[in-house]
Write an enzyme that holds these catalytic residues in place. Structure first.
Site: not given
Ligand code: 9MR
Length: 467
Positions: A156, A272
């Site tokens: 990102e 994802e």
């Molecule tokens: O699903 C993940 C969530 O439970 C965590 O709190 C968050 C921060 O670590 O990250 C979420 O996963 C994200 C991923 O790492 C990157 N793309 C967006 C995902 C969903 O928010």
């Protein structure tokens, strides 16, 4: 024709002899096998605590996933308790679990503006940021060298609203190092594990935001121009059921974007995927239909592009979707965004994915199992490998359109040879059908490839071992 047979030793397994099926004939269900039959990968994000504590869930992951992404365990906030220490316990658990079950790992993520540890802001600054980034990547990537199929190296990095040149996100990494942080991260990852597929991971490329899409493409072009070792774009694919019409209205833009990325020589992985159902009524039937339609419409774009080689969902069961905390429904009903329901039953979304894996064309063979496939593709055709249930023999057939010296062997998903069946043996032109003794096969449960090589070129088909 000389008939040389090679015999292999196997460590006897306490759970009995493996049974092997040719996944191309579909004797095994599970999306991992459907995907593998097309040289694609299906998988899901998972977590070590769920794998440790929920047996039904763990079994489901083994049945369905050819690749897993740690949802938390490889993020800085979980791996870096202090500025000078690492905690690998949970990441090790996931990597070991994957190895035991012939599942690949998609590492997530080496450099992101979120999930940073609390010490980060008081410790990292302009003068030491490069050192922190390099050390972290060197330490983590080399620990799992050879065990991670693909790494989300940078996650990102684009945010047009931040109004920087090139629309780069004004993250800590950018503030300290400028765009160069991206080059540093990829080069460090390539140095620490030259065999991993290095991915730049992004979101929101599907709709009408041309500025964002162009910014991503231009970043990829600059990286390629600087010869930064990047191999794939990860497209997150967090969808909302409400956006279905919007997705279809802009599908031509999304399709063009995939083509533009592929034209840079990059592979594409959907990393994802999930589908937020907040816009849909409480009725389970209606929600499952709406979510499955989004899966189908999305696949209609991505599965038709040969550069798209993998599809990973953000979780596999509604039981553990993160959307219940990040995007709860107003009526407090649990979200239903994933292929399986909370009791691991297949929903329409699962069948939508299955349909697409079964109906998409086969991708060129995977680089972990094969090298350059094109010339030998034309030379060797109709390759089939049908091991018998007791796995002491494998019937392999193929057609050769000129006499050749061949190597015939079985490799695991990392490309390691586990059985050599023919070694520089001369085969005549025509159809060959032979039974090889394998005594017994040194394969644990999982995905393998039966390969035939000649002069460095290889064709292969996926085969599956189930215990
Ligand atoms: O699903 C993940 C969530 O439970 C965590 O709190 C968050 C921060 O670590 O990250 C979420 O996963 C994200 C991923 O790492 C990157 N793309 C967006 C995902 C969903 O928010």
């Amino acid at each position: 024709m000389p008939s040389r047979r090679t015999f292999l030793k196997i460590a006897a397994s306490s759970v009995g002899l493996p049974i092997m099926y040719n996944s191309m004939h579909g004797q095994i269900s599970g999306l991992r096998y459907r995907a593998a039959a097309k040289n694609m990968i299906y998988g899901a994000a998972t977590s070590s605590s769920r794998l440790r504590t929920d047996t039904a869930y763990r079994t489901t992951i083994i049945q369905e996933c050819g690749i897993i992404t740690p949802e938390y365990e490889m993020k800085w906030d979980r791996m870096r308790p202090t500025a000078t220490t690492y905690n690998f316990t949970d990441a090790d658990y996931i990597v070991n679990f994957a190895r035991q079950h012939g599942i690949l790992v998609h590492g997530h993520t080496l450099c992101w503006h979120r999930a940073l540890p609390s010490w980060f802001d008081t410790t990292v600054n302009r003068s030491n940021a490069e050192q922190f980034l390099r050390n972290h990547i060197q330490t983590v990537v080399s620990r799992y060298r050879g065990q991670i199929y693909s790494w989300d190296v940078v996650n990102e990095a684009i945010e047009p609203r931040d109004a920087t040149p090139y629309h780069l996100r004004n993250s800590r990494w950018y503030q300290y190092l400028g765009e160069n942080y991206i080059d540093i991260a990829f080069r460090a990852a390539a140095a620490a594990d030259p065999s991993a597929l290095l991915v730049y991971n992004e979101y929101d490329v599907e709709f009408d935001d041309n500025i964002r899409r162009d910014a991503i493409l231009n970043l990829l072009r600059r990286l390629k121009a600087r010869r930064v070792p990047i191999h794939a774009l990860g497209i997150q694919g967090h969808m909302r059921a409400a956006d279905r019409a919007k997705l279809n209205a802009h599908a031509h833009l999304f399709r063009q974007f995939l083509n533009d990325v592929a034209a840079l020589g990059l592979q594409i992985i959907i990393t994802e995927f999930d589908c937020d159902d907040r816009s849909l009524p409480a009725s389970i039937q209606q929600r499952d239909a709406g979510v499955a339609q989004m899966y189908g419409d999305y696949c209609a774009v991505v599965m038709n592009n040969p550069a798209v080689v993998g599809f990973i969902t953000w979780g596999i069961t509604d039981k553990y979707t993160e959307l219940n905390s990040s995007a709860p429904r107003a009526d407090r009903e649990p979200q239903r965004p994933l292929p399986l329901d909370a009791t691991m039953q297949r929903k329409s979304a699962w069948y939508a994915l299955e349909w697409w894996f079964m109906n998409t064309f086969a991708r060129p063979q995977r680089t972990t199992a094969v090298t350059n496939t094109l010339p030998e593709h034309m030379l060797i055709s109709e390759l089939e490998c049908a091991p018998n249930p007791a796995i002491q023999q494998a019937r392999i057939s193929f057609h050769l359109n000129q006499p050749r010296y061949l190597h015939i062997y079985i490799v695991d998903v990392q490309g390691r040879i586990v059985a050599r069946l023919a070694h520089e043996e001369l085969f005549s032109q025509g159809l060959h059908r032979r039974v090889w003794d394998i005594d017994p096969l040194s394969c644990s449960q999982g995905l393998y490839y039966c390969c035939i090589s000649s002069s460095g070129n290889t064709v292969s088909i996926p085969i599956v071992v189930v215990r």
